[in-house]
Scaffold this motif. Structure first.
Motif, PDB file in Angstrom:
ATOM      1  N   ASP A   1       1.862   2.921   8.999  1.00  0.00           N
ATOM      2  CA  ASP A   1       0.886   2.823  10.089  1.00  0.00           C
ATOM      3  C   ASP A   1       1.251   1.769  11.128  1.00  0.00           C
ATOM      4  O   ASP A   1       0.771   1.826  12.257  1.00  0.00           O
ATOM      5  CB  ASP A   1      -0.502   2.463   9.527  1.00  0.00           C
TER       6      ASP A   1
ATOM      7  N   ASP B   1      -1.766  -8.499   0.390  1.00  0.00           N
ATOM      8  CA  ASP B   1      -2.802  -9.509   0.616  1.00  0.00           C
ATOM      9  C   ASP B   1      -4.177  -9.012   0.191  1.00  0.00           C
ATOM     10  O   ASP B   1      -5.192  -9.575   0.575  1.00  0.00           O
ATOM     11  CB  ASP B   1      -2.794 -10.010   2.065  1.00  0.00           C
ATOM     12  N   GLU B   2      -4.187  -7.962  -0.641  1.00  0.00           N
ATOM     13  CA  GLU B   2      -5.450  -7.530  -1.227  1.00  0.00           C
ATOM     14  C   GLU B   2      -5.449  -7.946  -2.695  1.00  0.00           C
ATOM     15  O   GLU B   2      -4.398  -8.266  -3.260  1.00  0.00           O
ATOM     16  CB  GLU B   2      -5.605  -6.011  -1.095  1.00  0.00           C
TER      17      GLU B   2
ATOM     18  N   SER C   1       0.876  -1.171   0.000  1.00  0.00           N
ATOM     19  CA  SER C   1       0.000   0.000   0.000  1.00  0.00           C
ATOM     20  C   SER C   1       0.915   1.223   0.000  1.00  0.00           C
ATOM     21  O   SER C   1       2.018   1.160  -0.554  1.00  0.00           O
ATOM     22  CB  SER C   1      -0.938  -0.062   1.209  1.00  0.00           C
TER      23      SER C   1
ATOM     24  N   GLY D   1       0.663  -1.983   7.828  1.00  0.00           N
ATOM     25  CA  GLY D   1      -0.428  -1.044   8.053  1.00  0.00           C
ATOM     26  C   GLY D   1      -1.262  -1.338   9.278  1.00  0.00           C
ATOM     27  O   GLY D   1      -0.767  -1.840  10.296  1.00  0.00           O
TER      28      GLY D   1
ATOM     29  N   SER E   1      -0.769   8.375   8.569  1.00  0.00           N
ATOM     30  CA  SER E   1      -0.939   9.344   7.481  1.00  0.00           C
ATOM     31  C   SER E   1      -0.121   8.915   6.277  1.00  0.00           C
ATOM     32  O   SER E   1       0.867   8.192   6.402  1.00  0.00           O
ATOM     33  CB  SER E   1      -0.520  10.745   7.915  1.00  0.00           C
ATOM     34  N   VAL E   2      -0.552   9.392   5.123  1.00  0.00           N
ATOM     35  CA  VAL E   2       0.155   9.088   3.880  1.00  0.00           C
ATOM     36  C   VAL E   2       1.557   9.699   3.917  1.00  0.00           C
ATOM     37  O   VAL E   2       2.535   9.079   3.494  1.00  0.00           O
ATOM     38  CB  VAL E   2      -0.658   9.608   2.679  1.00  0.00           C
TER      39      VAL E   2
ATOM     40  N   ARG F   1      -5.703   5.233  -0.408  1.00  0.00           N
ATOM     41  CA  ARG F   1      -6.684   4.965   0.632  1.00  0.00           C
ATOM     42  C   ARG F   1      -7.510   6.204   1.027  1.00  0.00           C
ATOM     43  O   ARG F   1      -8.716   6.072   1.302  1.00  0.00           O
ATOM     44  CB  ARG F   1      -5.972   4.387   1.871  1.00  0.00           C
TER      45      ARG F   1
ATOM     46  N   ARG G   1     -11.897   0.520   5.804  1.00  0.00           N
ATOM     47  CA  ARG G   1     -10.441   0.537   5.718  1.00  0.00           C
ATOM     48  C   ARG G   1      -9.967   0.267   4.287  1.00  0.00           C
ATOM     49  O   ARG G   1      -9.040   0.880   3.804  1.00  0.00           O
ATOM     50  CB  ARG G   1      -9.825  -0.509   6.663  1.00  0.00           C
TER      51      ARG G   1
ATOM     52  N   SER H   1     -12.936   7.495   2.082  1.00  0.00           N
ATOM     53  CA  SER H   1     -13.933   8.159   2.938  1.00  0.00           C
ATOM     54  C   SER H   1     -14.342   9.510   2.357  1.00  0.00           C
ATOM     55  O   SER H   1     -14.989  10.303   3.035  1.00  0.00           O
ATOM     56  CB  SER H   1     -13.366   8.340   4.347  1.00  0.00           C
ATOM     57  N   LYS H   2     -13.927   9.759   1.120  1.00  0.00           N
ATOM     58  CA  LYS H   2     -14.214  11.074   0.519  1.00  0.00           C
ATOM     59  C   LYS H   2     -14.874  10.851  -0.838  1.00  0.00           C
ATOM     60  O   LYS H   2     -15.991  10.361  -0.898  1.00  0.00           O
ATOM     61  CB  LYS H   2     -12.910  11.872   0.396  1.00  0.00           C
TER      62      LYS H   2
ATOM     63  N   PHE I   1      -0.807  16.447   7.192  1.00  0.00           N
ATOM     64  CA  PHE I   1      -2.030  15.652   7.026  1.00  0.00           C
ATOM     65  C   PHE I   1      -3.099  16.517   6.390  1.00  0.00           C
ATOM     66  O   PHE I   1      -3.048  17.738   6.497  1.00  0.00           O
ATOM     67  CB  PHE I   1      -2.505  15.192   8.418  1.00  0.00           C
ATOM     68  N   TRP I   2      -4.047  15.896   5.722  1.00  0.00           N
ATOM     69  CA  TRP I   2      -5.187  16.673   5.216  1.00  0.00           C
ATOM     70  C   TRP I   2      -6.470  15.892   5.401  1.00  0.00           C
ATOM     71  O   TRP I   2      -6.463  14.683   5.610  1.00  0.00           O
ATOM     72  CB  TRP I   2      -5.008  17.005   3.739  1.00  0.00           C
TER      73      TRP I   2
ATOM     74  N   ALA J   1       2.969   2.708   2.039  1.00  0.00           N
ATOM     75  CA  ALA J   1       4.344   2.568   2.513  1.00  0.00           C
ATOM     76  C   ALA J   1       5.127   1.563   1.677  1.00  0.00           C
ATOM     77  O   ALA J   1       6.225   1.858   1.194  1.00  0.00           O
ATOM     78  CB  ALA J   1       4.349   2.170   3.998  1.00  0.00           C
TER      79      ALA J   1
ATOM     80  N   VAL K   1       1.629 -12.776   3.694  1.00  0.00           N
ATOM     81  CA  VAL K   1       2.709 -13.445   4.414  1.00  0.00           C
ATOM     82  C   VAL K   1       2.143 -13.986   5.714  1.00  0.00           C
ATOM     83  O   VAL K   1       1.466 -13.273   6.455  1.00  0.00           O
ATOM     84  CB  VAL K   1       3.874 -12.467   4.678  1.00  0.00           C
TER      85      VAL K   1
HETATM   86  P1  FAD Z   1      -1.934   0.405   4.829  1.00  0.00           P
HETATM   87  O1  FAD Z   1      -2.416   1.387   3.835  1.00  0.00           O
HETATM   88  O2  FAD Z   1      -2.843  -0.043   5.913  1.00  0.00           O
HETATM   89  O3  FAD Z   1      -1.443  -0.871   4.016  1.00  0.00           O
HETATM   90  C1  FAD Z   1      -0.986  -2.048   4.602  1.00  0.00           C
HETATM   91  C2  FAD Z   1      -1.157  -3.152   3.588  1.00  0.00           C
HETATM   92  O4  FAD Z   1      -0.540  -4.327   4.088  1.00  0.00           O
HETATM   93  C3  FAD Z   1      -2.599  -3.511   3.334  1.00  0.00           C
HETATM   94  O5  FAD Z   1      -2.833  -3.632   1.961  1.00  0.00           O
HETATM   95  C4  FAD Z   1      -2.757  -4.842   4.047  1.00  0.00           C
HETATM   96  O6  FAD Z   1      -3.767  -5.617   3.464  1.00  0.00           O
HETATM   97  C5  FAD Z   1      -1.372  -5.413   3.843  1.00  0.00           C
HETATM   98  N1  FAD Z   1      -1.019  -6.496   4.773  1.00  0.00           N
HETATM   99  C6  FAD Z   1      -1.250  -6.583   6.098  1.00  0.00           C
HETATM  100  N2  FAD Z   1      -0.783  -7.740   6.595  1.00  0.00           N
HETATM  101  C7  FAD Z   1      -0.212  -8.406   5.559  1.00  0.00           C
HETATM  102  C8  FAD Z   1       0.423  -9.679   5.416  1.00  0.00           C
HETATM  103  N3  FAD Z   1       0.586 -10.490   6.465  1.00  0.00           N
HETATM  104  N4  FAD Z   1       0.873 -10.038   4.220  1.00  0.00           N
HETATM  105  C9  FAD Z   1       0.726  -9.221   3.138  1.00  0.00           C
HETATM  106  N5  FAD Z   1       0.120  -8.026   3.205  1.00  0.00           N
HETATM  107  C10 FAD Z   1      -0.345  -7.628   4.395  1.00  0.00           C
HETATM  108  N6  FAD Z   1      -4.142   9.715   5.522  1.00  0.00           N
HETATM  109  C11 FAD Z   1      -3.872  10.987   5.148  1.00  0.00           C
HETATM  110  O7  FAD Z   1      -2.716  11.418   5.231  1.00  0.00           O
HETATM  111  N7  FAD Z   1      -4.857  11.799   4.676  1.00  0.00           N
HETATM  112  C12 FAD Z   1      -6.137  11.383   4.553  1.00  0.00           C
HETATM  113  O8  FAD Z   1      -7.014  12.146   4.131  1.00  0.00           O
HETATM  114  C13 FAD Z   1      -6.456  10.031   4.917  1.00  0.00           C
HETATM  115  N8  FAD Z   1      -7.697   9.525   4.778  1.00  0.00           N
HETATM  116  C14 FAD Z   1      -7.924   8.205   5.054  1.00  0.00           C
HETATM  117  C15 FAD Z   1      -9.205   7.680   4.832  1.00  0.00           C
HETATM  118  C16 FAD Z   1      -9.452   6.342   5.092  1.00  0.00           C
HETATM  119  C17 FAD Z   1     -10.826   5.790   4.828  1.00  0.00           C
HETATM  120  C18 FAD Z   1      -8.439   5.504   5.604  1.00  0.00           C
HETATM  121  C19 FAD Z   1      -8.720   4.055   5.913  1.00  0.00           C
HETATM  122  C20 FAD Z   1      -7.193   6.033   5.851  1.00  0.00           C
HETATM  123  C21 FAD Z   1      -6.912   7.381   5.566  1.00  0.00           C
HETATM  124  N9  FAD Z   1      -5.650   7.927   5.776  1.00  0.00           N
HETATM  125  C22 FAD Z   1      -5.399   9.228   5.410  1.00  0.00           C
HETATM  126  C23 FAD Z   1      -4.581   7.132   6.384  1.00  0.00           C
HETATM  127  C24 FAD Z   1      -3.694   6.522   5.322  1.00  0.00           C
HETATM  128  O9  FAD Z   1      -4.469   5.908   4.342  1.00  0.00           O
HETATM  129  C25 FAD Z   1      -2.746   5.536   5.999  1.00  0.00           C
HETATM  130  O10 FAD Z   1      -1.933   6.245   6.898  1.00  0.00           O
HETATM  131  C26 FAD Z   1      -1.886   4.811   4.970  1.00  0.00           C
HETATM  132  O11 FAD Z   1      -2.690   4.009   4.142  1.00  0.00           O
HETATM  133  C27 FAD Z   1      -0.821   3.982   5.656  1.00  0.00           C
HETATM  134  O12 FAD Z   1      -0.136   3.257   4.692  1.00  0.00           O
HETATM  135  P2  FAD Z   1       0.563   1.866   5.047  1.00  0.00           P
HETATM  136  O13 FAD Z   1       1.108   1.381   3.754  1.00  0.00           O
HETATM  137  O14 FAD Z   1       1.434   2.051   6.215  1.00  0.00           O
HETATM  138  O15 FAD Z   1      -0.608   0.929   5.554  1.00  0.00           O
END
Ligand code: FAD
Length: 402
Positions: free
Chosen positions: A274, A34-35, A10, A107, A290-291, A42, A127, A46-47, A318-319, A12, A79
């Motif tokens: 996250d 795993d999606e 995702s 995440g 946050s992104v 993301r 989510r 919610s928007k 953040f926004w 990160a 994994v």
């Molecule tokens: P995630 O996006 O959670 O991705 C983690 C990924 O890892 C997922 O695809 C998950 O399925 C996968 N995963 C987990 N376990 C495993 C495994 N064992 N094997 C393989 N894959 C696995 N942030 C902002 O800055 N601004 C915004 O306006 C904002 N709005 C948001 C609105 C919504 C509805 C949501 C849900 C979040 C929002 N965020 C926003 C937060 C932002 O989306 C997250 O901070 C960001 O997605 C974090 O990225 P990440 O890659 O760390 O984690």
């Protein structure tokens, strides 16, 4: 050749892979998700994505990107276990993949709370892309919407529901919205904004149970009120996905514990986004959702992997979009003792400059992008800005950007 395996595809994880290639990492890059969908943005979930015509989602990168950059993207794999001693990960189907470096970008997931009746089909969390599609379909048919949780996602969803003419009630156990995310002053502005659009808030309250024949028809609050509901969103925060790390024996404390270079307690294993609990500039260990945090930490880890580590020290931003208000936050509001408001010259927006003593800690802007952009620079580079500066007539944040 060396192999870097990234778990979680995702914001990160994808950025780690992209940055490794930008930095000419010579090895193999395997990105395991795993999606089922190509990695997507993301925040729109919610928007804009709640408007059905957008429900396709927005991919982070087109499929061709992964091929061109020699990123081995494995969707849907998941994994199941990390074997740090053997330096390999095990996929759900039993296949193992060896690594020299491992990055955990797993995440977070929506927190579920044990409420009687929460298993009904019109009680949802938000989510992933599939959640947003289900929610937008339900919303199209709903009249009475109840949101549990006055955090960012709860409020953004409430804004879409209320703007679409739904009776919208937001319930939270706290005393005000966005308790973790914004200052008291900004929370008060946003509360008024929502109320002006017809949203009803119940604070210091919660849901005791959800009732109805088969599907949810009403919620009963902790203080005994019955509220009609044909759609309930549980937006009660997230839990970081730390189980993989914990089972592999890595240190976990409200997130996967990482050092200044985002390395976990195991050498050559990093965590970002996250799921990662890092030490912020002020010495506090925190997890930021946050992104910006996900992508900047990803860049930092990629740099460490290619042998050019630089401690993670980016100013957070953040926004959020609610109605026509664009909220943009630079810095962290906690610890402020004074908020100074500056209206934009054309009166269409404002910014709150939050100070701890004489030190600027955060700027919260509503439809005031110039203030936000300047604040990111000022906070990011540690440029001094005093309450006096902000209160001087004709104050222009851009003039302080150096
Ligand atoms: P995630 O996006 O959670 O991705 C983690 C990924 O890892 C997922 O695809 C998950 O399925 C996968 N995963 C987990 N376990 C495993 C495994 N064992 N094997 C393989 N894959 C696995 N942030 C902002 O800055 N601004 C915004 O306006 C904002 N709005 C948001 C609105 C919504 C509805 C949501 C849900 C979040 C929002 N965020 C926003 C937060 C932002 O989306 C997250 O901070 C960001 O997605 C974090 O990225 P990440 O890659 O760390 O984690």
């Amino acid at each position: 050749t060396p192999v870097t395996v990234i778990v979680g595809a995702s914001h990160a994880g994808v950025q780690v892979a992209a940055s490794l290639r930008d930095l000419d990492y010579p090895g193999e890059v395997v990105l395991i998700g795993d999606e089922t969908h190509l990695p997507y943005h993301r925040p729109p979930l919610s928007k804009s994505l709640l408007h059905p015509h957008d429900a396709e989602g927005q991919v982070l990168r087109p499929a061709s990107f992964y091929a061109q950059k020699r990123i081995g993207l494995r969707l849907s794999s998941g994994v199941d276990a990390i074997e740090p001693g053997e330096r390999r990960v095990r996929l759900r189907d039993g296949e193992t993949i060896g690594f020299d470096t491992l990055v955990l970008a797993t995440g977070a997931r929506a927190r579920r709370i044990p409420i009687a009746g929460a298993d009904r089909p019109n009680v949802l969390t938000l989510r992933a892309l599939g959640d947003a599609v289900a929610l937008s379909q339900r919303l199209a048919q709903a009249r009475d919407v109840v949101v549990l949780g006055a955090g960012m996602i709860g409020l953004e969803f409430a804004a879409v529901a209320a703007a679409g003419g739904r009776n919208t009630t937001v319930i939270d156990t706290t005393e005000r919205p966005l308790l973790r995310a914004v200052s008291v002053e900004m929370a008060s502005y946003l509360k008024d904004l929502h109320e002006a659009h017809g949203v009803r808030f119940l604070f210091d309250n919660g849901i005791a149970r959800i009732e109805g024949k088969g599907r949810a028809e009403r919620v009963v609050t902790l203080d005994g009120q019955e509220i009609q509901a044909d759609l309930v969103l549980i937006a009660a925060g997230v839990l970081p996905n730390v189980e993989l790390a914990a089972e592999a024996g890595l240190a976990v404390d409200n997130g996967i514990v990482v050092d200044a270079n985002l390395q976990t307690s195991a050498p050559g294993i990093y965590a970002v986004g996250d799921c990662a609990a890092f030490v912020a500039a002020d010495g506090r260990r925190l997890r930021i959702e946050s992104v910006q945090n996900a992508t900047d930490q990803a860049r930092c880890v990629a740099a460490a992997i290619v042998g050019r580590p630089e401690p993670y020290a980016k100013a957070p931003w953040f926004w959020s979009d609610q109605y026509t208000a664009k909220l943009q936050i630079a810095g962290l509001w906690t610890g402020y003792d004074r908020a100074i408001r500056r209206d934009t010259a054309d009166g269409s927006g404002f910014a709150l400059y939050l100070f701890a003593g004489d030190r600027l800690v955060c700027v919260e802007a509503i439809n005031a992008t110039a203030d936000h952009v300047a604040a990111r620079k000022i906070l990011g580079e540690g440029i001094a800005l005093t309450p006096m500066d902000v209160q001087t007539p004709g104050f222009d944040p851009k003039a302080h950007m150096r």
